[in-house]
Design a protein around this motif. Structure first.
Motif, mmCIF file in Angstrom:
data_model
loop_
_atom_site.group_PDB
_atom_site.id
_atom_site.type_symbol
_atom_site.label_atom_id
_atom_site.label_comp_id
_atom_site.label_asym_id
_atom_site.label_seq_id
_atom_site.Cartn_x
_atom_site.Cartn_y
_atom_site.Cartn_z
ATOM 1 N N CYS A 39 1.177 -0.986 0.413
ATOM 2 C CA CYS A 39 -0.119 0.660 0.009
ATOM 3 C C CYS A 39 0.775 1.658 -0.307
ATOM 4 O O CYS A 39 0.472 2.616 0.080
ATOM 5 N N TYR A 51 -3.237 6.594 1.525
ATOM 6 C CA TYR A 51 -4.303 5.916 2.403
ATOM 7 C C TYR A 51 -5.386 7.542 2.550
ATOM 8 O O TYR A 51 -4.347 8.625 3.130
ATOM 9 N N SER A 62 -7.387 -2.678 0.555
ATOM 10 C CA SER A 62 -7.910 -2.691 2.111
ATOM 11 C C SER A 62 -6.511 -1.139 2.242
ATOM 12 O O SER A 62 -6.507 -0.808 3.117
ATOM 13 N N CYS A 63 -6.064 -1.300 1.247
ATOM 14 C CA CYS A 63 -5.660 -0.041 1.239
ATOM 15 C C CYS A 63 -5.842 1.776 1.311
ATOM 16 O O CYS A 63 -5.092 2.618 1.748
ATOM 17 N N ARG A 244 -5.430 0.845 6.672
ATOM 18 C CA ARG A 244 -5.590 0.029 6.617
ATOM 19 C C ARG A 244 -6.652 0.241 6.747
ATOM 20 O O ARG A 244 -7.620 0.761 7.485
#
Length: 294
Positions: A39, A51, A62-63, A244
């Motif tokens: 990520c 993010y 999920s990043c 995350r």
């Protein structure tokens, strides 16, 4: 036989041990991020994607926040801005410190001004984590007014087939339900024009609509949106974690150096921090014993 070596010589092994702990990352004052690079921030045109955003085709979901996936344009010239979540929003700037983005709506920017009659930014974002910023100015469109005061003198006339004649002017605030404020007018409470059909388009502060030649540029520069997502990414980073989004839990997660995912920040429950605390305690005990024997 009691040693008569100077105290400095007897402390050297302990000092070497403590230095080794620091060099191997066992100091809790300098948390190290986890090795997971899946990520890591990625470039998309002139934007850095991290993010709560994530780059589709490069990052896993999920990043970042699920609806904040960014698709880079395949335009080799780089003139086409990236797309947000497969929508008509095109990203111009991301301001992580302010939690704002600057974007324009592709359908609104590609058509003439009459397209605004069938467009409502706030409604299209109703279920999103994004909201139109109140710091924007607005383009106010009004027509068929029966009891409202006349529009400002600088208002432009707009004839739309099947929709009649509209008056359009810029205002210094964005209020979807108000009557707009012409640039020269003093602040006034929001007031929906009586008996009018109207629509409002957010634009960046400082936008001026003097002629219809100004319209494409104003709309193309976009408007500001503010995001609200779960979790405090800065606090997670400050404790050595990486941000995350846990799909299964539908919640923010902080990936810690030991590999555990915590709900907010890395803390005593993280395995690496527990190891650090153990060796730190052992170091202190050894120091205490050696010091007392001096």
């Amino acid at each position: 036989m009691q040693s008569h070596a100077p105290a400095e010589l007897r402390l050297r092994p302990l000092l070497l041990f403590m230095a080794l702990l620091i060099l191997t990352g066992a100091s809790p004052a300098q948390p190290q991020p986890p090795d997971d690079e899946s990520c890591a921030p990625a470039a998309c045109g002139n934007l850095t994607i991290k993010y709560p955003f994530w780059l589709i085709g490069r990052h896993t979901s999920s990043c970042g926040f699920p609806t904040f996936g960014v698709t880079c344009s395949d335009d080799p010239t780089g003139a086409t801005p990236p797309t947000l979540s497969g929508s008509y929003l095109r990203l111009i700037d991301i301001r992580y410190g302010d939690r704002t983005v600057v974007a324009f709506h592709a359908r609104l920017a590609s058509g003439g001004a009459c397209r605004a009659m069938r467009f409502n930014v706030s409604t299209s974002l109703a279920l999103s984590q994004l909201a139109v910023s109140a710091a924007n100015w607005e383009l106010f469109f009004r027509a068929n007014c029966t009891r409202a005061p006349p529009p400002p003198a600088e208002a432009l006339r707009l004839d739309c087939p099947g929709a009649g004649t509209w008056s359009v002017y810029a205002g210094r605030r964005y209020q979807p339900g108000d009557g707009g404020i012409a640039p020269a007018a003093p602040p006034a409470p929001p007031a929906e024009p009586a008996g009018c059909s109207h629509t409002v388009v957010p634009v960046l502060p400082g936008s001026e609509l003097r002629t219809w030649d100004d319209y494409p540029g104003i709309v193309g520069r976009g408007f500001m949106l503010e995001w609200t997502v779960p979790g405090d990414c800065a606090a997670c980073n400050a404790t050595g974690g990486r941000c995350r989004y846990e799909d299964g839990a539908n919640a923010f997660g902080c990936l810690c150096p030991g590999g555990s995912v915590q709900p907010a920040t890395c803390g005593p429950n993280d395995p690496d921090i527990q190891t650090t605390a153990y060796y730190g305690d052992m170091c202190w005990r050894k120091y205490s014993v050696m010091y007392s024997s001096l």
